[in-house]
Design a protein around this motif. Structure first.
Motif, mmCIF file in Angstrom:
data_model
loop_
_atom_site.group_PDB
_atom_site.id
_atom_site.type_symbol
_atom_site.label_atom_id
_atom_site.label_comp_id
_atom_site.label_asym_id
_atom_site.label_seq_id
_atom_site.Cartn_x
_atom_site.Cartn_y
_atom_site.Cartn_z
ATOM 1 N N ASP A 1 0.872 -1.236 0.186
ATOM 2 C CA ASP A 1 0.134 -0.038 -0.015
ATOM 3 C C ASP A 1 0.941 1.255 0.241
ATOM 4 O O ASP A 1 1.776 1.302 0.777
ATOM 5 C CB ASP A 1 -0.979 0.060 1.296
ATOM 6 C CG ASP A 1 -1.749 1.206 1.126
ATOM 7 O OD1 ASP A 1 -1.489 2.274 1.604
ATOM 8 O OD2 ASP A 1 -2.819 1.109 0.693
ATOM 9 N N ILE A 2 0.570 2.267 -0.846
ATOM 10 C CA ILE A 2 1.507 3.340 -1.002
ATOM 11 C C ILE A 2 1.391 4.376 0.160
ATOM 12 O O ILE A 2 2.289 4.994 0.479
ATOM 13 C CB ILE A 2 1.120 4.232 -2.113
ATOM 14 C CG1 ILE A 2 -0.533 4.925 -2.176
ATOM 15 C CG2 ILE A 2 1.131 3.564 -3.358
ATOM 16 C CD1 ILE A 2 -0.955 5.822 -3.121
ATOM 17 N N SER A 3 0.234 4.082 1.033
ATOM 18 C CA SER A 3 0.261 4.981 2.215
ATOM 19 C C SER A 3 0.964 4.152 3.492
ATOM 20 O O SER A 3 1.651 4.953 4.376
ATOM 21 C CB SER A 3 -1.087 5.304 2.438
ATOM 22 O OG SER A 3 -1.652 6.305 1.626
ATOM 23 N N LYS A 4 0.695 3.110 3.529
ATOM 24 C CA LYS A 4 1.059 2.323 4.811
ATOM 25 C C LYS A 4 2.615 1.556 4.587
ATOM 26 O O LYS A 4 3.277 1.605 5.620
ATOM 27 C CB LYS A 4 0.179 1.151 5.266
ATOM 28 C CG LYS A 4 -1.464 1.612 5.452
ATOM 29 C CD LYS A 4 -2.267 0.439 5.429
ATOM 30 C CE LYS A 4 -3.669 0.913 5.713
ATOM 31 N NZ LYS A 4 -4.539 -0.356 5.880
ATOM 32 N N ASP A 5 2.759 1.245 3.353
ATOM 33 C CA ASP A 5 4.131 0.444 3.217
ATOM 34 C C ASP A 5 5.226 1.329 2.143
ATOM 35 O O ASP A 5 6.040 0.829 1.498
ATOM 36 C CB ASP A 5 3.820 -0.887 2.450
ATOM 37 C CG ASP A 5 2.965 -1.476 3.094
ATOM 38 O OD1 ASP A 5 2.991 -1.844 4.344
ATOM 39 O OD2 ASP A 5 1.778 -2.134 2.412
ATOM 40 N N TYR A 6 5.495 2.531 2.392
ATOM 41 C CA TYR A 6 6.031 3.436 1.783
ATOM 42 C C TYR A 6 7.740 3.021 1.867
ATOM 43 O O TYR A 6 8.298 3.126 0.688
ATOM 44 C CB TYR A 6 5.852 5.018 1.981
ATOM 45 C CG TYR A 6 5.995 5.551 3.246
ATOM 46 C CD1 TYR A 6 7.467 6.109 3.533
ATOM 47 C CD2 TYR A 6 5.174 5.319 4.277
ATOM 48 C CE1 TYR A 6 7.810 6.534 4.839
ATOM 49 C CE2 TYR A 6 5.667 5.974 5.714
ATOM 50 C CZ TYR A 6 6.749 6.307 5.813
ATOM 51 O OH TYR A 6 7.174 6.736 7.284
ATOM 52 N N ARG A 7 8.151 2.888 3.109
ATOM 53 C CA ARG A 7 9.328 2.345 3.234
ATOM 54 C C ARG A 7 9.826 1.254 2.345
ATOM 55 O O ARG A 7 10.807 0.916 1.841
ATOM 56 C CB ARG A 7 9.643 2.085 4.618
ATOM 57 C CG ARG A 7 9.547 3.513 5.501
ATOM 58 C CD ARG A 7 10.082 3.371 6.718
ATOM 59 N NE ARG A 7 10.072 4.373 7.510
ATOM 60 C CZ ARG A 7 11.141 5.423 7.765
ATOM 61 N NH1 ARG A 7 11.970 5.306 6.937
ATOM 62 N NH2 ARG A 7 10.732 6.508 8.466
ATOM 63 N N LYS A 8 8.864 0.221 2.152
ATOM 64 C CA LYS A 8 9.061 -1.033 1.438
ATOM 65 C C LYS A 8 8.918 -0.925 0.085
ATOM 66 O O LYS A 8 9.684 -1.314 -0.808
ATOM 67 C CB LYS A 8 8.112 -2.048 1.801
ATOM 68 C CG LYS A 8 8.439 -2.710 3.446
ATOM 69 C CD LYS A 8 7.390 -3.534 3.715
ATOM 70 C CE LYS A 8 7.447 -4.165 5.047
ATOM 71 N NZ LYS A 8 6.381 -5.047 5.220
ATOM 72 N N ILE A 9 8.241 0.321 -0.462
ATOM 73 C CA ILE A 9 7.772 0.581 -1.842
ATOM 74 C C ILE A 9 9.143 1.200 -2.546
ATOM 75 O O ILE A 9 9.415 0.889 -3.496
ATOM 76 C CB ILE A 9 6.662 1.300 -2.027
ATOM 77 C CG1 ILE A 9 5.324 0.321 -1.953
ATOM 78 C CG2 ILE A 9 6.509 2.000 -3.584
ATOM 79 C CD1 ILE A 9 4.058 1.059 -1.675
ATOM 80 N N ARG A 10 9.703 2.163 -1.917
ATOM 81 C CA ARG A 10 10.556 3.039 -2.158
ATOM 82 C C ARG A 10 11.972 2.296 -3.166
ATOM 83 O O ARG A 10 12.220 2.841 -4.142
ATOM 84 C CB ARG A 10 11.057 4.037 -1.566
ATOM 85 C CG ARG A 10 9.935 5.215 -1.379
ATOM 86 C CD ARG A 10 10.290 6.411 -0.135
ATOM 87 N NE ARG A 10 9.350 6.986 0.208
ATOM 88 C CZ ARG A 10 9.191 8.032 1.168
ATOM 89 N NH1 ARG A 10 10.233 8.210 1.679
ATOM 90 N NH2 ARG A 10 8.213 8.761 1.191
ATOM 91 N N PRO A 11 12.331 1.223 -2.639
ATOM 92 C CA PRO A 11 13.476 0.636 -2.995
ATOM 93 C C PRO A 11 13.241 -0.244 -4.279
ATOM 94 O O PRO A 11 13.925 -0.629 -5.049
ATOM 95 C CB PRO A 11 14.138 -0.267 -1.977
ATOM 96 C CG PRO A 11 13.378 0.348 -0.472
ATOM 97 C CD PRO A 11 12.352 0.785 -1.214
ATOM 98 N N LEU A 12 11.791 -0.340 -4.419
ATOM 99 C CA LEU A 12 11.400 -1.003 -5.692
ATOM 100 C C LEU A 12 11.216 -0.377 -7.045
ATOM 101 O O LEU A 12 11.155 -0.768 -7.934
ATOM 102 C CB LEU A 12 10.015 -1.725 -5.357
ATOM 103 C CG LEU A 12 10.039 -2.692 -4.141
ATOM 104 C CD1 LEU A 12 8.639 -3.264 -3.865
ATOM 105 C CD2 LEU A 12 10.759 -4.030 -4.292
ATOM 106 N N LEU A 13 11.337 1.049 -6.596
ATOM 107 C CA LEU A 13 10.988 1.962 -7.705
ATOM 108 C C LEU A 13 12.214 2.551 -8.542
ATOM 109 O O LEU A 13 13.076 3.135 -7.538
ATOM 110 C CB LEU A 13 10.023 3.104 -7.324
ATOM 111 C CG LEU A 13 8.616 2.541 -6.844
ATOM 112 C CD1 LEU A 13 7.888 3.960 -6.218
ATOM 113 C CD2 LEU A 13 7.906 1.816 -7.724
ATOM 114 N N GLY A 14 12.041 3.007 -9.651
ATOM 115 C CA GLY A 14 12.741 3.830 -10.330
ATOM 116 C C GLY A 14 12.130 5.007 -10.849
ATOM 117 O O GLY A 14 11.098 4.728 -11.584
#
Length: 299
Positions: free
Chosen positions: A66-79
């Motif tokens: 979830d973009i609101s709850k899991d932002y710390r986990k999402i950011r390394p996945l993104l370019g």
């Protein structure tokens, strides 16, 4: 499997609704395009997906997070490549690349296989300050920096805006190669001609999604009769054509005007009424994505 899921996402800035209940999904390994003019909400959507801001309503997930709850986990996945050049202009090409690698805790040599086809084109200028690069070179450097940590999802906000035609073509070739390596790509563009380079597209305007389909599928949605018209005085033709019975819409389209007609429209009656215009021509035209977009905006 869908890597990106957007469900009824909305975002307002004061009284301005930048996104209005937007929903779509992007499959794993897909090259998906957001097509729309300035002010369509594309950049706001990217800022939401990159977890830089939170939505007012709705939800979105990336790789199930979830973009609101899991932002710390999402950011390394993104370019992420924002619409404006955001690297450090006083650092050299090489220094920028090393800096972004260090942020993600990786080494350039460990990720070089992924960025090599892109970076090799600007490597001869590795000692040049980023701010002194051409527009196309800046985009190649920004793309290299966005890929340095091997992201699974690549978000590109209008990457071809402001660069020359050759650089535009080269960048799309790069995106196709990255897609073949399994990277999921979400790219936005205001250029309708670039829509055909995506596997699926979403047409966007004023914070809303007008339609989602393959480029060919979008064009098939156009059910009206379409004509291309021209005359020596194109402005007079445009004004006069809009007054003819059966004309639903008429608008400039390259060197011609495109005319959308309903069942009451008659070409002979049209040429009789506008016969005073010299070198008047009218012929059937094949619809494009731009025609579909204009038609959807009027609904």
């Amino acid at each position: 499997m869908n890597v990106i899921e957007v469900n009824a996402l909305s975002k307002s800035y004061g009284k301005v609704k930048a996104l209005d209940s937007v929903s779509f999904s992007v499959k794993r390994g897909e090259l998906f395009g957001l097509i729309g003019p300035d002010g369509a909400g594309k950049t706001t959507l990217f800022r939401l997906l990159t977890t830089l801001i939170n939505p007012n309503e709705g939800s979105a997930t990336i790789e199930g997070l979830d973009i609101s709850k899991d932002y710390r986990k999402i950011r390394p996945l993104l370019g992420y490549m924002p619409g404006r050049f955001s690297l450090y202009p006083d650092l050299t090409v090489e220094e920028n690349l090393n800096f972004f690698a260090s942020i993600f805790g990786v080494r350039v040599k460990d990720s070089y296989d992924l960025i090599a086809p892109i970076y090799q084109q600007i490597e001869p200028f590795r000692k040049r300050q980023a701010g002194k690069l051409s527009g196309g070179m800046k985009q190649k450097l920004a793309l290299s920096c966005a890929l340095i940590h091997h992201p699974s999802v690549l978000l590109l906000d209008e990457p071809t805006t402001g660069i020359d035609a050759v650089s535009r073509s080269e960048l799309w070739d790069m995106l196709k190669n990255l897609k073949e390596k399994g990277i999921t790509i979400l790219v936005s563009t205001p250029y309708m001609d670039e829509a055909s380079l995506c596997e699926r597209i979403a047409l966007c305007n004023e914070g809303r999604i007008l339609g989602v389909d393959t480029p060919k599928g979008i064009i098939k949605q156009f059910k009206s009769r379409l004509y291309a018209i021209s005359a020596d005085n194109m402005y007079s033709l445009l004004e006069a054509a809009r007054q003819v019975e059966g004309v639903v819409e008429c608008y400039p389209f390259g060197q011609m005007h495109h005319l959308i007609a309903d069942a009451t429209f008659d070409t002979h009656s049209f040429t009789d009424k506008l016969g005073y215009l010299t070198n008047l021509t009218i012929e059937f035209a094949q619809p494009t994505i731009e025609d579909v977009f204009i038609n959807l905006m009027k609904q």
